[in-house]
Design a protein around this motif. Sequence first.
Motif, PDB file in Angstrom:
ATOM      1  N   MET A  19       0.850  -1.189   0.000  1.00 47.60           N
ATOM      2  CA  MET A  19       0.000   0.000   0.000  1.00 47.60           C
ATOM      3  C   MET A  19       0.887   1.241   0.000  1.00 47.60           C
ATOM      4  SD  MET A  19      -3.094   1.124   2.591  1.00 47.60           S
ATOM      5  CE  MET A  19      -4.292  -0.044   1.926  1.00 47.60           C
ATOM      6  N   ASP A  20       0.828   2.013  -1.068  1.00 38.50           N
ATOM      7  CA  ASP A  20       1.622   3.235  -1.185  1.00 38.50           C
ATOM      8  C   ASP A  20       1.141   4.265  -0.164  1.00 38.50           C
ATOM      9  OD1 ASP A  20       2.953   2.154  -3.470  1.00 38.50           O
ATOM     10  OD2 ASP A  20       1.190   2.664  -4.665  1.00 38.50           O
ATOM     11  N   TYR A  21       2.082   5.097   0.333  1.00 37.51           N
ATOM     12  CA  TYR A  21       1.653   6.027   1.380  1.00 37.51           C
ATOM     13  C   TYR A  21       1.975   7.498   1.136  1.00 37.51           C
ATOM     14  CZ  TYR A  21       6.446   5.645   3.398  1.00 37.51           C
ATOM     15  OH  TYR A  21       7.799   5.665   3.628  1.00 37.51           O
ATOM     16  N   LEU A  22       2.630   7.855   0.057  1.00 34.62           N
ATOM     17  CA  LEU A  22       2.830   9.284  -0.182  1.00 34.62           C
ATOM     18  C   LEU A  22       1.471   9.953  -0.332  1.00 34.62           C
ATOM     19  CD1 LEU A  22       5.798   9.655  -2.715  1.00 34.62           C
ATOM     20  CD2 LEU A  22       5.807  10.014  -0.239  1.00 34.62           C
ATOM     21  N   PRO A  23       1.247  11.082   0.325  1.00 33.48           N
ATOM     22  CA  PRO A  23      -0.039  11.772   0.197  1.00 33.48           C
ATOM     23  C   PRO A  23      -0.354  12.104  -1.259  1.00 33.48           C
ATOM     24  CG  PRO A  23       1.214  12.680   2.025  1.00 33.48           C
ATOM     25  CD  PRO A  23       2.133  11.749   1.302  1.00 33.48           C
ATOM     26  N   ALA A  24      -1.633  12.143  -1.574  1.00 31.99           N
ATOM     27  CA  ALA A  24      -2.078  12.351  -2.950  1.00 31.99           C
ATOM     28  C   ALA A  24      -1.510  13.622  -3.564  1.00 31.99           C
ATOM     29  CB  ALA A  24      -3.601  12.377  -2.995  1.00 31.99           C
TER      30      ALA A  24
END
Length: 370
Positions: free
Chosen positions: A82-87
């Motif tokens: 699951m990627d976590y950099l903010p949108a």
Amino acid sequence: MFNSGQIDGPHLVSEIQAWARELGFSQIGVTGVDLSSAEAGLSAWLSDGFHGGMTYMQAHGMKRARPAELVPGTVSVITARMDYLPARTPDAWQSLEFARLQRPQEGIVSLYARGRDYHKVLRQRLQSLSDRIALRVGPFGHRVFTDSAPVLEAELAARSGQGWRGKHTLVLSREAGSMFFLGEIFVDLALPQSAAVTEHCGSCSACIAICPTQAIVAPGKLDARLCISYLTIEHHGSIPVELRPLMGNRIYGCDDCQLVCPWNKFAQRSALPDFDERAGLSGSQMVQLFGWTEEEFLRFTEGSPIRRIGHERWLRNIAVAMGNALRVSDDVAIRAALDARSGHGSEVVREHVSWALSQTAVMPDSIRHP
């Protein structure tokens, strides 16, 4: 145990991948439970004491490499990324994060910890994925994990095609860099395994070179006792004096080895709002953060992974960073904030405050990584 002969394995895996995307996961892989080839490396790492004060790692021993012992009946492991950099993360995010290191009065919280606690996000969604599988195949044995039990997460991820182990020990993907969380579902279903990928670090050793404390003692080998993430999050008590100047203004975690990694130019943004930055956890002045009462700390970090270190370690970490700021230039506001905590009820806090107050300006190049 579920009779996996009743299912079409490849078709089920395709369905699981589709359901996972609906839940915000970026990739799903499958691997088996034979991790025996990883046991020698794990044993040597523990014998070297590289786990530091994380005694639970020693206590569980080889169970970490034996999924079927941890959860009897396990036949396959479903891994999830699951990627976590903010949108809204800008394209130049790595440069922007490095720039924070040049602002000594600003406290740096690791990127992954600026949003909601990933343990909660992944665990809930992994359970939802498990429930969806049960609707398809009927009741089956399973258990979900996300950095919450003696599990060799990175090893399972690499074997299931999520990426390869970088020289900094994290999993790297050609499509997504390393800015992602991992989770697992141990299942009693015999599912077709995903193909592993080849490694693509080549001769690059940027992560080793940039580590402020040289915690990456060899390619793929990390001494946690030197790692700033370990020191600010897992380590209890006093931080070794010789390591304090090397911590700079990092108050919770450290991203340097990921920021410098060329593959992270491909890091993906999260589709979930859970990982959006919370107010106060990015770009805040240390004087403000150090002034939080315990009640304020608990309120501002509710639902955040930061809460688990507690107010005492929060103050300890910031005191070190404030001392390092004073090593760059004297600051009246920082000294006043430290003085206000000099009589704190915690001996650990008092000792780190005292150290911080004793710091005086030195040449910046001697305390900050180029």
